[in-house]
Motif scaffolding. Structure first.
Motif, mmCIF file in Angstrom:
data_model
loop_
_atom_site.group_PDB
_atom_site.id
_atom_site.type_symbol
_atom_site.label_atom_id
_atom_site.label_comp_id
_atom_site.label_asym_id
_atom_site.label_seq_id
_atom_site.Cartn_x
_atom_site.Cartn_y
_atom_site.Cartn_z
ATOM 1 N N ARG A 55 0.358 10.588 0.331
ATOM 2 C CA ARG A 55 -1.024 11.066 0.368
ATOM 3 C C ARG A 55 -1.973 9.965 0.824
ATOM 4 O O ARG A 55 -2.881 10.218 1.621
ATOM 5 C CB ARG A 55 -1.418 11.565 -1.019
ATOM 6 N N ILE A 56 -1.750 8.763 0.330
ATOM 7 C CA ILE A 56 -2.615 7.649 0.744
ATOM 8 C C ILE A 56 -2.526 7.469 2.255
ATOM 9 O O ILE A 56 -3.543 7.361 2.957
ATOM 10 C CB ILE A 56 -2.183 6.357 0.027
ATOM 11 N N ARG A 57 -1.307 7.451 2.791
ATOM 12 C CA ARG A 57 -1.142 7.224 4.219
ATOM 13 C C ARG A 57 -1.786 8.343 5.023
ATOM 14 O O ARG A 57 -2.435 8.106 6.043
ATOM 15 C CB ARG A 57 0.339 7.103 4.553
ATOM 16 N N ARG A 58 -1.691 9.579 4.554
ATOM 17 C CA ARG A 58 -2.261 10.692 5.306
ATOM 18 C C ARG A 58 -3.775 10.650 5.304
ATOM 19 O O ARG A 58 -4.427 10.946 6.316
ATOM 20 C CB ARG A 58 -1.780 12.010 4.693
ATOM 21 N N ARG A 59 -4.361 10.265 4.172
ATOM 22 C CA ARG A 59 -5.820 10.195 4.148
ATOM 23 C C ARG A 59 -6.307 9.061 5.040
ATOM 24 O O ARG A 59 -7.304 9.202 5.752
ATOM 25 C CB ARG A 59 -6.313 9.997 2.712
ATOM 26 N N LEU A 60 -5.601 7.937 5.051
ATOM 27 C CA LEU A 60 -6.001 6.841 5.929
ATOM 28 C C LEU A 60 -5.881 7.257 7.395
ATOM 29 O O LEU A 60 -6.749 6.946 8.221
ATOM 30 C CB LEU A 60 -5.137 5.610 5.672
ATOM 31 N N ARG A 61 -4.824 7.987 7.700
ATOM 32 C CA ARG A 61 -4.630 8.422 9.071
ATOM 33 C C ARG A 61 -5.769 9.344 9.503
ATOM 34 O O ARG A 61 -6.260 9.273 10.621
ATOM 35 C CB ARG A 61 -3.295 9.153 9.174
ATOM 36 N N GLU A 62 -6.196 10.198 8.581
ATOM 37 C CA GLU A 62 -7.289 11.102 8.894
ATOM 38 C C GLU A 62 -8.587 10.336 9.110
ATOM 39 O O GLU A 62 -9.394 10.698 9.974
ATOM 40 C CB GLU A 62 -7.438 12.109 7.756
ATOM 41 N N LEU A 63 -8.785 9.279 8.364
ATOM 42 C CA LEU A 63 -9.971 8.445 8.547
ATOM 43 C C LEU A 63 -10.023 7.932 9.976
ATOM 44 O O LEU A 63 -11.051 8.016 10.657
ATOM 45 C CB LEU A 63 -9.929 7.256 7.595
ATOM 46 N N VAL A 64 -8.898 7.381 10.440
ATOM 47 C CA VAL A 64 -8.872 6.813 11.791
ATOM 48 C C VAL A 64 -9.133 7.897 12.822
ATOM 49 O O VAL A 64 -9.828 7.697 13.818
ATOM 50 C CB VAL A 64 -7.515 6.133 12.032
ATOM 51 N N GLY A 94 -3.041 0.424 2.504
ATOM 52 C CA GLY A 94 -3.623 1.336 1.527
ATOM 53 C C GLY A 94 -3.635 0.754 0.137
ATOM 54 O O GLY A 94 -2.778 -0.032 -0.248
ATOM 55 N N ARG A 95 -4.671 1.125 -0.618
ATOM 56 C CA ARG A 95 -4.738 0.794 -2.031
ATOM 57 C C ARG A 95 -4.740 2.091 -2.820
ATOM 58 O O ARG A 95 -4.949 3.170 -2.280
ATOM 59 C CB ARG A 95 -6.008 -0.007 -2.338
ATOM 60 N N ARG A 96 -4.531 1.954 -4.133
ATOM 61 C CA ARG A 96 -4.386 3.142 -4.964
ATOM 62 C C ARG A 96 -5.665 3.972 -5.006
ATOM 63 O O ARG A 96 -5.627 5.182 -5.167
ATOM 64 C CB ARG A 96 -3.965 2.737 -6.373
ATOM 65 N N ALA A 97 -6.824 3.316 -4.838
ATOM 66 C CA ALA A 97 -8.093 4.048 -4.895
ATOM 67 C C ALA A 97 -8.208 5.057 -3.763
ATOM 68 O O ALA A 97 -8.985 6.002 -3.851
ATOM 69 C CB ALA A 97 -9.259 3.061 -4.836
ATOM 70 N N ALA A 98 -7.427 4.883 -2.711
ATOM 71 C CA ALA A 98 -7.487 5.821 -1.583
ATOM 72 C C ALA A 98 -7.030 7.213 -1.985
ATOM 73 O O ALA A 98 -7.273 8.178 -1.268
ATOM 74 C CB ALA A 98 -6.620 5.297 -0.444
#
Length: 149
Positions: free
Chosen positions: A55-64, A82-86
RNA sequence: UCAGUCGGCCGGACGGCCGCUUCCGCAAACGCCGAAAGGCCGCGGGGGAGGAAAGUCCGGGCUCCAUCGACAUGCGGUGCCGGAUAACGUCCGGCGGGGGCGACCCCAGGGAAAGUGCCACAGAAAGCGAACCGCUCCGAACUCCGAAAGGAGGCCGGCAGCAAGGGUGAAAAGGUGCGGCAAGAGCGCACCGCGGGUCCGGCAACGGAACCGGCAUGGUAAACCCCACCGGGAGCAAGACCGAAUAGGGACGGCAUCAGCGGGCCGUUCGCGACAGCGAUAACGCCGCAGGGCCGAUGUCAGGCCAGCCGUCCGGGUAGGUUGCAUGAGGUGGCGCGCGAGCGCCAUCCCAGAGGAAUGGCCGUCACGUAUCGUCUCGCGCGAGCGGGCGAUGCCCUACAGAACCCGGCUUACAGGCCGGCUGAUAUC
């Protein structure tokens, strides 16, 4: 815009400049070729179980994906750690975080003495007056250029 | 209605915007990335996480290695019987034991007269069958009664009998009852238990019956052990193909290898010459010997560095790429067989394939759950209050959890919900 996949590329970017925010850390490296922007993601095991890391990786990917392309510099590599807060941070706030972090990276590049003072970076800044400051790992890139030709 | 038990199933729905990945069709030329192998870009359509994908605990397929084909030994595993299965430690149906009023649940359930070991604490004793308190009997000093004969008690003693009772323990040498006896004891008898062979039922585990034996072998094999059966090892980071840079291996070619000493005319060369030959080391080749070369202004000693360089080709291998990689002990439906696990036949479908790892992100509406508040000619209650319906708001906006070569199981985690069978209690008819 491509994904970063080779381990060697990740290691190269890890030596570059970085900027952190509550949910992630951005690392950046400027390449010497004319290729596209490449982005990689790193989420280590200490951040949680496989489901949470995904989930963290997917949200970061969406940010980019949501980011305007002009915020990033051409033919560069970026890595988002990624950090856990993501997992839980508000998405709009994270987008602002990313814009701010990229802006800070730009300022570090234009004013190298206020940025990182890593070992031996000063002589490179003085040796290349007309160009932006280079990170200390450029020494290695020079070697790579020679071997490629 | 309440309580319980067993089995099966689901595990948010719909919509919007923006994406990712794979397959098929069309287009396939230019181009882009890369040294190469190889990869990428467009349009349209289809597919895209789970019941556990998890733990990696068993069993297989597949691949490579080793070879054993068999036997023995060792090691590991399994352990009531029959069946299912590719196989299993799994599943199904039974049997035996234990628990529960019951539905039902639990069992590591072969062998303890092959041998060895162990049995804490307590207790006299925990196993080559014992005797602490005891019971009975005998003996005798002594005491008492008696005129006496004799009788009663009795410290103590006995190489006399006994194991009923007490007490310890998880367990104490069959149990209960009657008889019997000095007291007792399977000493005798009845029933139960145990053992033995016989007969009957069952494929078997096992169950039943009568008979015989007076009873002999305490427990422990998740102690060693014995018996029967099973097992070669490593794993998709297996394996196959392609294949950089750098280092290293091999072959060929070129360049460099300063200068020295000796030998001898074998060749060139030189001298003489009658053109047969003779002579010469001044020079090169040749043979032999020794010396390596470079570094600091030079020499000696000492020290350090280098002993080749370049090109072409070959082979192995690393990073990397491609493949293995999804048609399978496959899903769904129907029919048939079987109590069942399952099996057979027919029809139909193709249903994830990543590789720093796709299957999503952000919203909206609605369900569901929960908390608070409000409201209702609602129900119960004297009442505080409890319950129900409706509405509003907030929260959770879902639990456990993410395929990694593929199957069959086991184990573990799990918010909430649905369906069915059965059992017990209560009420009504």
């Amino acid at each position: 815009m491509d994904r970063l996949r080779q381990r060697a590329d990740f290691l190269a970017v890890a030596d570059g400049v970085r900027a952190s925010s509550p949910a992630f850390v951005v690392q950046h490296r400027e390449r010497q070729d004319c290729g596209p922007i490449r982005v990689g993601f790193t989420v280590t095991k200490k951040n949680g179980t496989a489901t949470e890391r995904n989930r963290i990786r997917r949200r970061l990917r969406e940010l980019v994906k949501r980011l305007d392309a002009i915020s990033m510099r051409p033919h560069s590599d970026y890595v988002l750690v990624g950090r856990r807060a993501a997992l839980t941070r508000d998405f709009a706030a994270m987008l602002e975080d990313l814009r701010g972090a990229l802006g800070r990276l730009d300022r570090q590049r234009s004013n190298p003495h206020s940025g990182r003072e890593g070992g031996g970076s000063g002589r490179y800044a003085s040796g290349a007056p007309g160009r932006p400051a280079r990170s200390p790992d450029n020494e290695m890139h020079g070697l790579n250029d020679e071997t490629e030709r």
